[in-house]
Design a protein around this motif. Structure first.
Motif, PDB file in Angstrom:
ATOM      1  N   GLN A 140       0.831  -1.203   0.000  1.00 23.42           N
ATOM      2  CA  GLN A 140       0.000   0.000   0.000  1.00 23.42           C
ATOM      3  C   GLN A 140       0.871   1.261   0.000  1.00 23.42           C
ATOM      4  OE1 GLN A 140      -2.843   0.238   3.196  1.00 23.42           O
ATOM      5  NE2 GLN A 140      -3.957   1.902   2.236  1.00 23.42           N
ATOM      6  N   ALA A 141       2.020   1.213   0.672  1.00 21.35           N
ATOM      7  CA  ALA A 141       2.939   2.357   0.680  1.00 21.35           C
ATOM      8  C   ALA A 141       3.479   2.617  -0.727  1.00 21.35           C
ATOM      9  CB  ALA A 141       4.084   2.111   1.656  1.00 21.35           C
ATOM     10  N   GLU A 142       3.799   1.557  -1.463  1.00 18.13           N
ATOM     11  CA  GLU A 142       4.264   1.719  -2.841  1.00 18.13           C
ATOM     12  C   GLU A 142       3.175   2.340  -3.707  1.00 18.13           C
ATOM     13  OE1 GLU A 142       5.843  -1.881  -4.518  1.00 18.13           O
ATOM     14  OE2 GLU A 142       7.156  -2.215  -2.795  1.00 18.13           O
ATOM     15  N   GLN A 143       1.932   1.915  -3.482  1.00 19.65           N
ATOM     16  CA  GLN A 143       0.807   2.466  -4.238  1.00 19.65           C
ATOM     17  C   GLN A 143       0.623   3.950  -3.905  1.00 19.65           C
ATOM     18  OE1 GLN A 143      -2.981   0.733  -3.267  1.00 19.65           O
ATOM     19  NE2 GLN A 143      -3.978   1.538  -5.074  1.00 19.65           N
ATOM     20  N   LEU A 144       0.783   4.315  -2.639  1.00 19.95           N
ATOM     21  CA  LEU A 144       0.652   5.714  -2.231  1.00 19.95           C
ATOM     22  C   LEU A 144       1.692   6.601  -2.910  1.00 19.95           C
ATOM     23  CD1 LEU A 144      -0.014   5.698   1.628  1.00 19.95           C
ATOM     24  CD2 LEU A 144      -1.533   6.514  -0.147  1.00 19.95           C
ATOM     25  N   GLU A 145       2.912   6.074  -3.056  1.00 13.94           N
ATOM     26  CA  GLU A 145       3.996   6.850  -3.660  1.00 13.94           C
ATOM     27  C   GLU A 145       3.664   7.240  -5.104  1.00 13.94           C
ATOM     28  OE1 GLU A 145       6.802   7.777  -2.006  1.00 13.94           O
ATOM     29  OE2 GLU A 145       6.259   6.659  -0.205  1.00 13.94           O
ATOM     30  N   LYS A 146       2.924   6.383  -5.813  1.00 14.34           N
ATOM     31  CA  LYS A 146       2.603   6.617  -7.220  1.00 14.34           C
ATOM     32  C   LYS A 146       1.431   7.574  -7.401  1.00 14.34           C
ATOM     33  CE  LYS A 146       4.036   1.930  -8.336  1.00 14.34           C
ATOM     34  NZ  LYS A 146       3.561   0.598  -8.709  1.00 14.34           N
ATOM     35  N   LEU A 147       0.564   7.677  -6.396  1.00 12.73           N
ATOM     36  CA  LEU A 147      -0.665   8.451  -6.535  1.00 12.73           C
ATOM     37  C   LEU A 147      -0.535   9.847  -5.948  1.00 12.73           C
ATOM     38  CD1 LEU A 147      -3.185   5.692  -5.443  1.00 12.73           C
ATOM     39  CD2 LEU A 147      -2.670   6.396  -7.767  1.00 12.73           C
ATOM     40  N   SER A 148      -1.429  10.715  -6.390  1.00  8.09           N
ATOM     41  CA  SER A 148      -1.536  12.039  -5.782  1.00  8.09           C
ATOM     42  C   SER A 148      -3.020  12.399  -5.694  1.00  8.09           C
ATOM     43  CB  SER A 148      -0.764  13.088  -6.573  1.00  8.09           C
ATOM     44  OG  SER A 148      -1.369  13.261  -7.832  1.00  8.09           O
ATOM     45  N   VAL A 149      -3.330  13.215  -4.727  1.00  4.49           N
ATOM     46  CA  VAL A 149      -4.709  13.635  -4.488  1.00  4.49           C
ATOM     47  C   VAL A 149      -4.787  15.128  -4.721  1.00  4.49           C
ATOM     48  CG1 VAL A 149      -6.504  13.825  -2.733  1.00  4.49           C
ATOM     49  CG2 VAL A 149      -5.092  11.801  -2.814  1.00  4.49           C
ATOM     50  N   THR A 150      -5.846  15.582  -5.402  1.00  2.00           N
ATOM     51  CA  THR A 150      -6.029  16.994  -5.671  1.00  2.00           C
ATOM     52  C   THR A 150      -7.216  17.512  -4.876  1.00  2.00           C
ATOM     53  OG1 THR A 150      -5.183  16.655  -7.897  1.00  2.00           O
ATOM     54  CG2 THR A 150      -6.346  18.706  -7.485  1.00  2.00           C
ATOM     55  N   LEU A 151      -6.994  18.572  -4.143  1.00  2.88           N
ATOM     56  CA  LEU A 151      -8.039  19.233  -3.366  1.00  2.88           C
ATOM     57  C   LEU A 151      -8.078  20.697  -3.767  1.00  2.88           C
ATOM     58  CD1 LEU A 151      -7.188  17.741   0.108  1.00  2.88           C
ATOM     59  CD2 LEU A 151      -9.358  17.475  -1.028  1.00  2.88           C
ATOM     60  N   SER A 152      -9.263  21.288  -3.718  1.00  2.00           N
ATOM     61  CA  SER A 152      -9.351  22.720  -4.000  1.00  2.00           C
ATOM     62  C   SER A 152     -10.012  23.410  -2.815  1.00  2.00           C
ATOM     63  CB  SER A 152     -10.140  22.970  -5.286  1.00  2.00           C
ATOM     64  OG  SER A 152     -11.440  22.440  -5.171  1.00  2.00           O
ATOM     65  N   ILE A 153      -9.416  24.547  -2.438  1.00  2.00           N
ATOM     66  CA  ILE A 153      -9.976  25.340  -1.340  1.00  2.00           C
ATOM     67  C   ILE A 153     -10.136  26.774  -1.829  1.00  2.00           C
ATOM     68  CG2 ILE A 153      -9.081  23.906   0.521  1.00  2.00           C
ATOM     69  CD1 ILE A 153      -6.801  25.875   0.888  1.00  2.00           C
ATOM     70  N   LYS A 154     -10.972  27.518  -1.143  1.00  2.00           N
ATOM     71  CA  LYS A 154     -11.243  28.896  -1.527  1.00  2.00           C
ATOM     72  C   LYS A 154     -10.020  29.769  -1.280  1.00  2.00           C
ATOM     73  CE  LYS A 154     -16.162  28.727  -0.466  1.00  2.00           C
ATOM     74  NZ  LYS A 154     -17.233  29.285   0.373  1.00  2.00           N
ATOM     75  N   ALA A 155      -9.904  30.782  -2.109  1.00  2.00           N
ATOM     76  CA  ALA A 155      -8.803  31.724  -1.951  1.00  2.00           C
ATOM     77  C   ALA A 155      -9.347  33.029  -1.397  1.00  2.00           C
ATOM     78  CB  ALA A 155      -8.127  31.974  -3.293  1.00  2.00           C
ATOM     79  N   GLY A 156      -8.605  33.594  -0.477  1.00  2.00           N
ATOM     80  CA  GLY A 156      -8.996  34.873   0.108  1.00  2.00           C
ATOM     81  C   GLY A 156      -8.329  36.010  -0.649  1.00  2.00           C
ATOM     82  N   GLU A 157      -8.194  37.120   0.015  1.00  2.00           N
ATOM     83  CA  GLU A 157      -7.577  38.299  -0.604  1.00  2.00           C
ATOM     84  C   GLU A 157      -6.087  38.048  -0.863  1.00  2.00           C
ATOM     85  OE1 GLU A 157      -8.312  41.883   1.560  1.00  2.00           O
ATOM     86  OE2 GLU A 157     -10.371  41.296   1.968  1.00  2.00           O
ATOM     87  N   GLY A 158      -5.624  38.530  -1.990  1.00  2.00           N
ATOM     88  CA  GLY A 158      -4.197  38.428  -2.312  1.00  2.00           C
ATOM     89  C   GLY A 158      -3.756  37.022  -2.669  1.00  2.00           C
ATOM     90  N   GLY A 159      -4.666  36.119  -2.997  1.00  2.00           N
ATOM     91  CA  GLY A 159      -4.308  34.766  -3.397  1.00  2.00           C
ATOM     92  C   GLY A 159      -3.935  33.860  -2.244  1.00  2.00           C
ATOM     93  N   LYS A 160      -4.242  34.264  -1.021  1.00  2.00           N
ATOM     94  CA  LYS A 160      -3.954  33.421   0.133  1.00  2.00           C
ATOM     95  C   LYS A 160      -5.093  32.429   0.338  1.00  2.00           C
ATOM     96  CE  LYS A 160      -1.099  36.606   2.753  1.00  2.00           C
ATOM     97  NZ  LYS A 160      -0.925  37.273   4.044  1.00  2.00           N
ATOM     98  N   ALA A 161      -4.773  31.298   0.907  1.00  2.00           N
ATOM     99  CA  ALA A 161      -5.780  30.261   1.147  1.00  2.00           C
ATOM    100  C   ALA A 161      -6.751  30.714   2.240  1.00  2.00           C
ATOM    101  CB  ALA A 161      -5.105  28.960   1.556  1.00  2.00           C
ATOM    102  N   PHE A 162      -8.011  30.469   1.993  1.00  2.00           N
ATOM    103  CA  PHE A 162      -9.048  30.791   2.964  1.00  2.00           C
ATOM    104  C   PHE A 162      -9.456  29.479   3.616  1.00  2.00           C
ATOM    105  CE2 PHE A 162     -13.481  31.716   4.157  1.00  2.00           C
ATOM    106  CZ  PHE A 162     -13.273  32.857   4.903  1.00  2.00           C
ATOM    107  N   GLY A 163      -8.957  29.229   4.797  1.00  2.00           N
ATOM    108  CA  GLY A 163      -9.212  27.952   5.458  1.00  2.00           C
ATOM    109  C   GLY A 163      -7.995  27.058   5.334  1.00  2.00           C
ATOM    110  N   SER A 164      -8.187  25.765   5.579  1.00  2.00           N
ATOM    111  CA  SER A 164      -7.064  24.824   5.524  1.00  2.00           C
ATOM    112  C   SER A 164      -7.569  23.442   5.116  1.00  2.00           C
ATOM    113  CB  SER A 164      -6.371  24.753   6.880  1.00  2.00           C
ATOM    114  OG  SER A 164      -7.267  24.252   7.846  1.00  2.00           O
ATOM    115  N   VAL A 165      -6.628  22.564   4.852  1.00  2.00           N
ATOM    116  CA  VAL A 165      -6.941  21.187   4.480  1.00  2.00           C
ATOM    117  C   VAL A 165      -6.556  20.294   5.653  1.00  2.00           C
ATOM    118  CG1 VAL A 165      -6.445  19.323   2.869  1.00  2.00           C
ATOM    119  CG2 VAL A 165      -6.526  21.669   2.053  1.00  2.00           C
ATOM    120  N   SER A 166      -7.501  19.471   6.113  1.00  2.00           N
ATOM    121  CA  SER A 166      -7.247  18.582   7.245  1.00  2.00           C
ATOM    122  C   SER A 166      -7.090  17.143   6.770  1.00  2.00           C
ATOM    123  CB  SER A 166      -8.398  18.665   8.249  1.00  2.00           C
ATOM    124  OG  SER A 166      -9.578  18.157   7.673  1.00  2.00           O
TER     125      SER A 166
END
Length: 148
Positions: free
Chosen positions: A68-94
């Motif tokens: 499973q660790a080898e499988q994790l190394e090959k994959l990537s996950v994409t998340l999108s969060i809102k952007a605040g003023e000046g292109g800064k992230a609004f909130g966080s990813v948990s």
């Protein structure tokens, strides 16, 4: 009398150990409360078989975690969060959001408790997140955080 412990007994030993105790203690406490068995030939053989089975199971779990660790190394996950003023992230990813996105994008369940974030992800870009799959195996998952 030699006794095989079925449970941990304070000041005597751990589960699966063979200990030597007095006859009275064995008959009146350990055997009576089903904390252990008399160490006969058949019981000793059962103990050896049980330990072999546990070792085999532990080895299989370790191999599955490595795969499973080898499988994790090959994959990537994409998340999108809102952007605040000046292109800064609004909130966080948990870790909960990462686990949900992994299940949605890869079709495999990942326990959020295994994902170790030193702190919540608050910036855009690609982040490497350690995932502890087994006490001896830690994989790395790439998380891409994009602007929504």
């Amino acid at each position: 009398m030699k006794v095989i412990l079925l449970e941990d007994v304070k000041a005597l030993g751990k589960k699966g150990q063979v200990v030597d105790v007095s006859d009275g203690y064995a008959k009146n406490f350990i055997l009576k409360k089903k904390l252990g068995l008399e160490a006969t030939g058949a019981n000793m053989n059962d103990l050896k078989l049980q330990k072999a089975r546990e070792e085999k199971l532990a080895k299989e779990q370790l191999e599955a975690a490595r795969a499973q660790a080898e499988q994790l190394e090959k994959l990537s996950v994409t998340l999108s969060i809102k952007a605040g003023e000046g292109g800064k992230a609004f909130g966080s990813v948990s870790s909960k959001e990462i686990a949900a996105a992994y299940k949605e994008q890869c079709g495999v369940e990942l326990d959020k408790k295994k994902i170790h974030l030193p702190e919540a992800i608050k910036t855009f870009g690609t982040h490497e997140v350690p995932v502890k799959l087994h006490p001896q195996v830690t994989g790395t998952l790439r998380v891409k955080v994009t602007e929504a």
